[in-house]
Design a protein around this motif. Structure first.
Motif, PDB file in Angstrom:
ATOM      1  N   ASN A 111       3.017  24.829  -8.458  1.00 38.53           N
ATOM      2  CA  ASN A 111       3.650  26.123  -7.782  1.00 38.53           C
ATOM      3  C   ASN A 111       4.119  27.022  -8.785  1.00 38.53           C
ATOM      4  OD1 ASN A 111       3.263  25.254  -5.220  1.00 38.53           O
ATOM      5  ND2 ASN A 111       5.396  24.396  -4.743  1.00 38.53           N
ATOM      6  N   ARG A 112       4.701  26.620 -10.069  1.00 42.17           N
ATOM      7  CA  ARG A 112       5.186  27.529 -10.943  1.00 42.17           C
ATOM      8  C   ARG A 112       4.018  28.183 -11.574  1.00 42.17           C
ATOM      9  NH1 ARG A 112       8.513  23.223 -13.191  1.00 42.17           N
ATOM     10  NH2 ARG A 112      10.545  23.282 -12.424  1.00 42.17           N
ATOM     11  N   GLN A 113       2.900  27.511 -11.796  1.00 46.04           N
ATOM     12  CA  GLN A 113       1.540  28.088 -12.368  1.00 46.04           C
ATOM     13  C   GLN A 113       0.953  29.366 -11.177  1.00 46.04           C
ATOM     14  OE1 GLN A 113      -0.867  24.821 -12.763  1.00 46.04           O
ATOM     15  NE2 GLN A 113       0.072  24.150 -14.700  1.00 46.04           N
ATOM     16  N   LEU A 114       1.037  28.857 -10.379  1.00 46.44           N
ATOM     17  CA  LEU A 114       0.475  29.714  -9.148  1.00 46.44           C
ATOM     18  C   LEU A 114       1.324  31.094  -8.888  1.00 46.44           C
ATOM     19  CD1 LEU A 114      -0.678  27.562  -6.171  1.00 46.44           C
ATOM     20  CD2 LEU A 114      -2.133  28.782  -7.919  1.00 46.44           C
TER      21      LEU A 114
ATOM     22  N   GLN B  86       0.899  -1.231   0.245  1.00 44.28           N
ATOM     23  CA  GLN B  86       0.143  -0.143   0.039  1.00 44.28           C
ATOM     24  C   GLN B  86       0.821   1.415   0.018  1.00 44.28           C
ATOM     25  OE1 GLN B  86      -2.819  -0.206   3.308  1.00 44.28           O
ATOM     26  NE2 GLN B  86      -3.874  -1.968   2.417  1.00 44.28           N
ATOM     27  N   ARG B  87       2.297   1.058   0.046  1.00 44.89           N
ATOM     28  CA  ARG B  87       2.895   2.314   0.161  1.00 44.89           C
ATOM     29  C   ARG B  87       3.228   2.915  -1.180  1.00 44.89           C
ATOM     30  NH1 ARG B  87       7.354  -0.114   4.184  1.00 44.89           N
ATOM     31  NH2 ARG B  87       6.062   0.044   6.139  1.00 44.89           N
ATOM     32  N   ALA B  88       3.482   4.313  -1.436  1.00 40.68           N
ATOM     33  CA  ALA B  88       3.759   4.794  -2.671  1.00 40.68           C
ATOM     34  C   ALA B  88       4.901   4.333  -3.060  1.00 40.68           C
ATOM     35  CB  ALA B  88       3.517   6.387  -2.621  1.00 40.68           C
ATOM     36  N   SER B  89       5.261   4.302  -4.245  1.00 37.18           N
ATOM     37  CA  SER B  89       6.502   3.911  -4.851  1.00 37.18           C
ATOM     38  C   SER B  89       7.315   5.095  -5.064  1.00 37.18           C
ATOM     39  CB  SER B  89       6.412   3.142  -6.276  1.00 37.18           C
ATOM     40  OG  SER B  89       5.946   4.020  -7.231  1.00 37.18           O
ATOM     41  N   GLU B  90       8.467   5.008  -5.279  1.00 31.87           N
ATOM     42  CA  GLU B  90       9.582   6.111  -5.649  1.00 31.87           C
ATOM     43  C   GLU B  90       9.092   7.015  -6.790  1.00 31.87           C
ATOM     44  OE1 GLU B  90      13.738   5.895  -5.148  1.00 31.87           O
ATOM     45  OE2 GLU B  90      13.408   4.521  -3.882  1.00 31.87           O
ATOM     46  N   ALA B  91       8.665   6.151  -7.798  1.00 28.67           N
ATOM     47  CA  ALA B  91       8.356   6.629  -9.154  1.00 28.67           C
ATOM     48  C   ALA B  91       6.817   7.637  -8.827  1.00 28.67           C
ATOM     49  CB  ALA B  91       7.978   5.742 -10.176  1.00 28.67           C
ATOM     50  N   SER B  92       6.238   7.103  -8.076  1.00 28.71           N
ATOM     51  CA  SER B  92       4.661   7.560  -7.827  1.00 28.71           C
ATOM     52  C   SER B  92       5.079   8.834  -6.929  1.00 28.71           C
ATOM     53  CB  SER B  92       3.781   6.719  -7.148  1.00 28.71           C
ATOM     54  OG  SER B  92       2.844   7.390  -6.548  1.00 28.71           O
ATOM     55  N   LEU B  93       5.994   8.907  -5.920  1.00 28.04           N
ATOM     56  CA  LEU B  93       6.204  10.106  -5.329  1.00 28.04           C
ATOM     57  C   LEU B  93       6.911  11.008  -6.111  1.00 28.04           C
ATOM     58  CD1 LEU B  93       7.481   8.339  -1.929  1.00 28.04           C
ATOM     59  CD2 LEU B  93       5.219   9.737  -2.238  1.00 28.04           C
ATOM     60  N   LEU B  94       7.802  10.799  -7.026  1.00 22.47           N
ATOM     61  CA  LEU B  94       8.325  11.616  -7.994  1.00 22.47           C
ATOM     62  C   LEU B  94       7.476  12.222  -8.766  1.00 22.47           C
ATOM     63  CD1 LEU B  94      11.083  12.895  -8.792  1.00 22.47           C
ATOM     64  CD2 LEU B  94      11.284  10.981 -10.466  1.00 22.47           C
ATOM     65  N   ARG B  95       6.523  11.753  -9.413  1.00 21.58           N
ATOM     66  CA  ARG B  95       5.374  12.299 -10.119  1.00 21.58           C
ATOM     67  C   ARG B  95       4.853  13.286  -9.231  1.00 21.58           C
ATOM     68  NH1 ARG B  95       5.467   7.186 -12.545  1.00 21.58           N
ATOM     69  NH2 ARG B  95       3.981   6.390 -11.227  1.00 21.58           N
ATOM     70  N   ARG B  96       4.388  12.944  -8.155  1.00 20.94           N
ATOM     71  CA  ARG B  96       3.567  13.830  -7.261  1.00 20.94           C
ATOM     72  C   ARG B  96       4.444  15.321  -7.098  1.00 20.94           C
ATOM     73  NH1 ARG B  96       1.521  10.187  -2.372  1.00 20.94           N
ATOM     74  NH2 ARG B  96       1.107  12.442  -1.397  1.00 20.94           N
TER      75      ARG B  96
ATOM     76  N   GLU C  51       6.803  16.139  -8.909  1.00 18.60           N
ATOM     77  CA  GLU C  51       6.667  17.111 -10.145  1.00 18.60           C
ATOM     78  C   GLU C  51       5.704  17.740 -10.602  1.00 18.60           C
ATOM     79  OE1 GLU C  51       7.815  13.717 -12.919  1.00 18.60           O
ATOM     80  OE2 GLU C  51       9.771  14.057 -12.445  1.00 18.60           O
ATOM     81  N   ALA C  52       4.492  17.112 -10.201  1.00 19.08           N
ATOM     82  CA  ALA C  52       3.154  17.967 -10.303  1.00 19.08           C
ATOM     83  C   ALA C  52       2.731  18.959  -9.347  1.00 19.08           C
ATOM     84  CB  ALA C  52       1.866  16.742  -9.998  1.00 19.08           C
ATOM     85  N   THR C  53       3.418  18.873  -8.342  1.00 21.61           N
ATOM     86  CA  THR C  53       3.402  19.985  -7.175  1.00 21.61           C
ATOM     87  C   THR C  53       4.355  21.192  -7.789  1.00 21.61           C
ATOM     88  OG1 THR C  53       2.769  18.230  -5.548  1.00 21.61           O
ATOM     89  CG2 THR C  53       3.739  20.455  -4.603  1.00 21.61           C
TER      90      THR C  53
END
Length: 146
Positions: A102-105, A84-94, A96-98
């Motif tokens: 932030n850039r958009q804001l 159930q833990r988030a993978s490193e790839a998933s955390l990296l995508r999150r 990057e999205a964040t």
């Protein structure tokens, strides 16, 4: 001359000290056996002794601290299972999205600040132009034509 009865007083004090120590030790054992939360306050209350006396007894103090540390409550939250833990790839995508959000804001904030500065400037120009007496006054020439 009165008889020296000081040995009786010393014996009574020794018996009282031994009784106090027995009560504290018994209370500590009883609390440990029943799983009661062990604190200096709780042991003092259970044994009928003062907290300061417990703090001044090095062996009892060490035992209370040891048992208190051993009986620390286990955190209520259980660890998340591996599946159930988030993978490193998933955390990296999150991440990057964040970062992109932030850039958009930041860009939106810049645009809003510029729009606000323009609106305040226009408002100020309107106030100055609306209150000036003639178009040839020094204030009007500094601002420009209205």
């Amino acid at each position: 001359m009165p008889a020296d009865n000081s040995h009786l007083i010393v014996d009574a004090a020794r018996r009282r000290a031994a009784s106090t120590r027995r009560r504290a030790t018994s209370a500590l054992r009883r609390m440990d056996a029943t799983g009661t939360v062990i604190t200096f306050e709780a042991v003092a209350r259970e044994a009928g002794v003062s907290r300061s006396w417990l703090y001044n007894q090095p062996d009892l103090r060490a035992e209370i601290e040891r048992l208190r540390a051993r009986h620390r409550p286990v955190p209520a939250a259980r660890p998340v299972p591996d599946r159930q833990r988030a993978s490193e790839a998933s955390l990296l995508r999150r991440l990057e999205a964040t970062t992109e959000r932030n850039r958009q804001l930041e860009a939106e904030n810049r645009e809003l600040r510029q729009a606000l500065a323009l609106a305040l400037g226009e408002r100020r120009t309107a106030e100055v132009c609306g209150t000036r007496a003639t178009a040839t006054s020094p204030a009007a020439r500094a601002i420009g034509p209205c």
